[in-house]
Design a protein around this motif. Structure first.
Motif, PDB file in Angstrom:
ATOM      1  N   GLU A 158      -3.018  -1.076  -9.288  1.00 51.41           N
ATOM      2  CA  GLU A 158      -3.958  -0.789  -8.212  1.00 51.41           C
ATOM      3  C   GLU A 158      -4.973  -1.917  -8.069  1.00 51.41           C
ATOM      4  OE1 GLU A 158      -5.859   2.998  -8.270  1.00 51.41           O
ATOM      5  OE2 GLU A 158      -4.007   4.107  -8.674  1.00 51.41           O
ATOM      6  N   HIS A 206       0.851  -1.197   0.000  1.00 52.18           N
ATOM      7  CA  HIS A 206       0.000   0.000   0.000  1.00 52.18           C
ATOM      8  C   HIS A 206       0.878   1.235   0.000  1.00 52.18           C
ATOM      9  CE1 HIS A 206       1.058  -0.683   4.200  1.00 52.18           C
ATOM     10  NE2 HIS A 206       0.832   0.615   4.420  1.00 52.18           N
ATOM     11  N   TYR A 246      -1.915  -2.381  -3.894  1.00 47.82           N
ATOM     12  CA  TYR A 246      -1.339  -2.748  -5.189  1.00 47.82           C
ATOM     13  C   TYR A 246      -1.030  -4.237  -5.251  1.00 47.82           C
ATOM     14  CZ  TYR A 246      -0.389   2.289  -5.442  1.00 47.82           C
ATOM     15  OH  TYR A 246      -0.512   3.650  -5.436  1.00 47.82           O
ATOM     16  N   THR A 290      -4.101   3.365  -1.009  1.00 46.89           N
ATOM     17  CA  THR A 290      -4.285   2.562  -2.214  1.00 46.89           C
ATOM     18  C   THR A 290      -3.462   1.281  -2.095  1.00 46.89           C
ATOM     19  OG1 THR A 290      -4.572   4.556  -3.558  1.00 46.89           O
ATOM     20  CG2 THR A 290      -4.052   2.522  -4.727  1.00 46.89           C
ATOM     21  N   HIS A 327      -5.722   9.022   0.182  1.00 47.89           N
ATOM     22  CA  HIS A 327      -6.354   7.710   0.286  1.00 47.89           C
ATOM     23  C   HIS A 327      -5.276   6.630   0.381  1.00 47.89           C
ATOM     24  CE1 HIS A 327      -9.883   9.893  -1.181  1.00 47.89           C
ATOM     25  NE2 HIS A 327      -9.155  10.276  -2.215  1.00 47.89           N
TER      26      HIS A 327
END
Length: 276
Positions: free
Chosen positions: A254, A132, A227, A225, A223
């Protein structure tokens, strides 16, 4: 001042005479005061580095504290252990009660404001915090005890087409891929380097103290995110982006937050923090 975490205030036992209480008070006053707990020193320094200093200089997301402030925070964190935040390996947070699924991870919320946050992740053996990012943040991660594999990436600074074989994947350069065992130095990542995207895998029971400046905020566009990472050779059509065989590079795509990741909150019960 205000107490962030409530505590028990010692009181004189009923029936104690005022004269005896006065003598005890005088004896107490002669003794040197206790040393400031490390977690309080950490909090006070975070206020100076992120809140007070940041507000004065107009710092915010993407702004990196000056090197001397980074060094101040790192020096405090480098010496901290689980005992400084009231944690031991035999606590329930660190038990893997099921081998059939990913073990839950416990997050102890220590403090958060608009400028920074302090928290602790407690991972049982095989616990995983997936890959992340930390957009616009400077992050300090201190392994308090245990062994942990850390894999981290930064975005590669090369021209590239973001659409690769019908996937939205972006080239990243591997920063860290190693096992760390406490005691070890604090890891520091920055908005654009230092391993801004990382993944933690617990080799043993372990605890990680995180300082984020500023913290995640959906309202302000920060945010979290997640991966998937793919080897550089996964997309041969873009092999000319870097020289050689692409060793040390990967494609990050993502993804939604993994369903099998369970992070549960629990009350922080270590030394209390006093906000001045």
């Amino acid at each position: 001042m205000r107490v962030v975490e409530s505590g028990v205030t010692p009181e004189l036992a009923s029936g104690t005479s005022s004269k005896t209480a006065s003598r005890k008070s005088r004896r107490r006053q002669k003794k040197p005061g206790p040393m400031t707990p490390p977690v309080q020193r950490l909090f006070d320094t975070c206020q100076e580095v992120f809140a007070h200093g940041g507000a004065a200089s107009g710092a915010g997301a993407g702004a990196v504290p000056p090197p001397e402030d980074v060094a101040r925070l790192k020096s405090i964190l480098d010496d901290m252990t689980g005992a400084d935040v009231g944690l031991t390996r035999n606590m329930p947070y660190f038990r893997n009660i099921s081998s059939q699924r990913a073990p839950p991870i416990t997050y102890l919320h220590v403090y958060e404001c608009d400028h920074f946050s302090i928290g602790i992740f407690c991972l049982p053996p095989s616990g995983v915090i997936p890959l992340h990012n930390h957009p616009g943040m400077t992050v300090f991660s201190k392994l308090l005890f245990g062994s942990m594999h850390i894999k981290s990436y930064d975005w590669a600074d090369v021209p590239q087409n973001p659409i690769v074989q019908h996937r939205e994947a972006r080239l990243a350069k591997l920063k860290t891929n190693a096992v760390f065992t406490a005691p070890c130095e604090t890891s520091i990542l920055y908005p654009a380097d230092g391993g801004n995207m990382h993944c933690f895998t617990a080799m043993t029971s372990c605890a990680v103290l995180d300082v984020l400046g500023p913290p995640y905020s959906d309202n302000e566009g920060r945010h979290c995110t997640y991966y998937n990472d793919f080897s550089y050779a996964s997309f041969p059509g873009d092999a000319a982006l870097v020289t050689g065989e692409g060793e040390g590079y990967a494609w990050l795509e993502e993804r939604e937050r993994p369903d099998d990741v369970l992070v549960v909150g629990a009350k922080y019960r270590g030394p209390r923090i006093v906000e001045h």
